[in-house]
Enzyme design. Structure first.
Site, PDB file in Angstrom:
ATOM      1  N   CYS A   1       0.704  -1.154   0.120  1.00 23.56           N
ATOM      2  CA  CYS A   1      -0.003   0.039   0.025  1.00 23.56           C
ATOM      3  C   CYS A   1       0.885   1.252   0.065  1.00 23.56           C
ATOM      4  O   CYS A   1       0.443   2.433  -0.362  1.00 23.56           O
ATOM      5  CB  CYS A   1      -0.982  -0.153   1.162  1.00 23.56           C
ATOM      6  SG  CYS A   1      -2.061  -1.437   1.424  1.00 23.56           S
TER       7      CYS A   1
ATOM      8  N   CYS B   1     -15.421  -1.545   4.967  1.00 24.03           N
ATOM      9  CA  CYS B   1     -14.162  -1.765   4.061  1.00 24.03           C
ATOM     10  C   CYS B   1     -14.061  -0.850   2.960  1.00 24.03           C
ATOM     11  O   CYS B   1     -15.093  -0.540   2.492  1.00 24.03           O
ATOM     12  CB  CYS B   1     -14.209  -3.112   3.702  1.00 24.03           C
ATOM     13  SG  CYS B   1     -14.676  -4.639   5.052  1.00 24.03           S
TER      14      CYS B   1
END
Lengths: 380, 119
Positions: A80, A198
């Site tokens: 990420c 999420c």
């Protein structure tokens, strides 16, 4: 060390674009950043490219489409944090005087992988046993609820804020607001997290151009934004017990970034934090010392971190609403904060913002809290 | 260069460094603390404490899973059996190993709550 500036930004609407090749999807953001910077392509000394799931040589594939080839193109992968690592490396080279300008981009098209959680390393023992990123964050949430006495439904308030802010950002994947009831009614993914707790599966790309002080002085584009601090850490290997409610890597990076910039947490006007799941935003309020441990929900409910508040977090909608195409997120956050400090963010503008930060962290790998974390502080 | 060695086929084990005492999991042939190759497979304790938990949700079924902290200063990811509906695990719950299953690329551990512990 010389100062480093963001001279140009490029970002496209995040969402689902399975009909496009990654190359076709990405070149427009690089072109936008180059044109916005106002500098010539021949002035770009080096390029950094990131795509966790797009395959090898993504930099060459995309940059060739905008006539940037022959220069050093460095492809960077750190989950990420990938494109933020490219930014860090480029900024360090400019600060040292080795180079004067660099372009950095990140892209991932997660819709090409299908739906569901991101695939983790097939050699990772925990992944083999079913661990996914939603389960990892769900365990963080469960433990946070245990330690601080909040309820699963309280997490839904993070989503409501994210979606409300994303609805004001035309580049966000989600453009509609949601209610607490709608979040609570969404499908359970991993106890206690529900679908709307999420970040989504989606596609996104972003680019920035960094340059030296000399180039910044010559800029005819939007006001250059200075990089006041740029901190990067890899996670520490620890196969034994460690807290899952205190983010060690983010707390350390935040502290060092504040020290490097000569500021404190209360000086930050606007922040893009790594809210990959609803619990993450609460945990990172605490890691960045926006509140004391255990007070994150109260801070959220105070409105301080919402648009119109004193310290706005994720005005873009964040990863939960703008989207989180892994390698794109680091540069997307920096493009967002740059535009905020330039006063160009339209309906989701944080009025008068002078100091902002971007935080990206992640990578699911056994024995590490996270693989890598980058914190960048920008100032006008 | 040293060749890697097997650690005896003990699936429920950590590696223990004879030189510095560091425990690592999964079993490795090198100590990450001191780089020693004098590491042995050491069977893990069968009793531990559930640090946190979540669930694997597939096709309408819900399997609780969690992180178990063991006395060897090792945390393992495991399935939790005998929980469903209103019977939920909880953080800090004492648990005991009930099975070690061989599944593809590595062992899978299953724990249950200790007898006499209320759900």
């Amino acid at each position: 060390m010389s100062k480093v500036y963001v001279l140009g930004t490029g970002i496209r609407k995040f969402g689902r674009f399975p009909e496009l090749s990654t190359k076709a999807f990405t070149w427009p953001v690089v072109r936008e950043a180059l044109l916005e910077s106002g500098i010539e392509r021949s002035d770009i000394d080096v390029a950094y490219a990131s795509s966790v799931f797009g395959g090898s040589l993504m930099g060459q594939a995309v940059l060739g489409q905008v006539g940037l080839s022959g220069l050093p193109i460095i492809n960077v992968e750190d989950a990420c944090s990938s494109s933020a690592v490219g930014v860090r490396e480029a900024a360090a080279r400019i600060a040292s005087g080795q180079i004067e300008a660099a372009v950095i981009f990140g892209v991932d098209m997660l819709t090409k992988l299908g739906r569901g959680p991101l695939p983790l390393n097939v050699d990772d023992w925990e992944a083999v046993n079913g661990l996914t990123m939603p389960i990892l964050y769900a365990m963080r949430a469960q433990r946070y609820m245990h330690e601080h006495g909040i309820k699963a439904s309280d997490l839904s308030e993070v989503t409501v804020k994210a979606r409300a802010q994303g609805a004001r950002n035309p580049l966000a994947q989600f453009q509609k607001t949601v209610t607490v009831e709608e979040v609570n009614a969404s499908r359970e993914i991993a106890d206690p997290l529900r679908m709307l707790h999420c970040c989504p599966t989606g596609d996104g790309a972003a680019a920035i151009v960094l340059g030296s002080e000399r180039l910044a002085r010559q800029s005819k584009g939007p006001v250059p934004i200075e990089i006041a601090a740029n901190i990067f850490h890899s996670g520490v290997y620890q196969p034994g017990p460690q807290s899952m409610t205190t983010s060690h890597i983010s707390s350390r990076s935040a502290k060092e970034a504040y020290e490097s910039a000569g500021i404190g947490p209360s000086d930050v006007d606007v922040a893009e934090l790594h809210d990959s799941f609803a619990i993450a935003e609460l945990m990172y309020y605490e890691a960045f010392q926006f509140c004391a441990p255990g007070d994150a929900l109260a801070l959220l409910r105070s409105g301080a971190t919402s648009l119109g508040g004193r310290q706005v977090v994720n005005p873009s909608g964040g990863l939960m609403s703008r989207g989180h195409p892994v390698a794109a997120s680091g540069v997307a956050q920096l493009a967002e904060i740059t535009r905020q400090l330039q006063g160009r963010s339209g309906a989701h503008q944080v009025e008068g913002a002078k100091l902002g930060l971007a935080h990206v962290t992640g990578g699911g790998i056994m024995g590490f809290e996270h693989g890598a974390c980058a914190v960048t502080i920008l100032k006008r | 260069m040293e060749e890697t060695r097997s650690n005896g086929g003990n699936a429920y084990a950590c590696s223990h460094c004879r030189d510095c005492g560091y425990n690592n999991f999964p079993v490795s042939d090198v100590c990450p603390q001191c780089l020693s190759l004098s590491v042995d497979a050491q069977t893990l304790s069968s009793e531990g404490v559930l640090y946190s938990f979540s669930s694997l949700n597939k096709a309408g079924s819900k399997q609780f899973v969690g992180y178990i902290d063991l006395p060897e200063s090792i945390r393992v990811f495991a399935k939790l059996e005998d929980f469903s509906g209103d019977a939920r695990p909880f953080c800090g719950m004492p648990v005991t190993l009930s099975a070690v299953n061989e599944v593809g690329n590595g062992p899978q551990f299953v724990f249950r709550k200790n007898a006499g512990v209320a759900a």
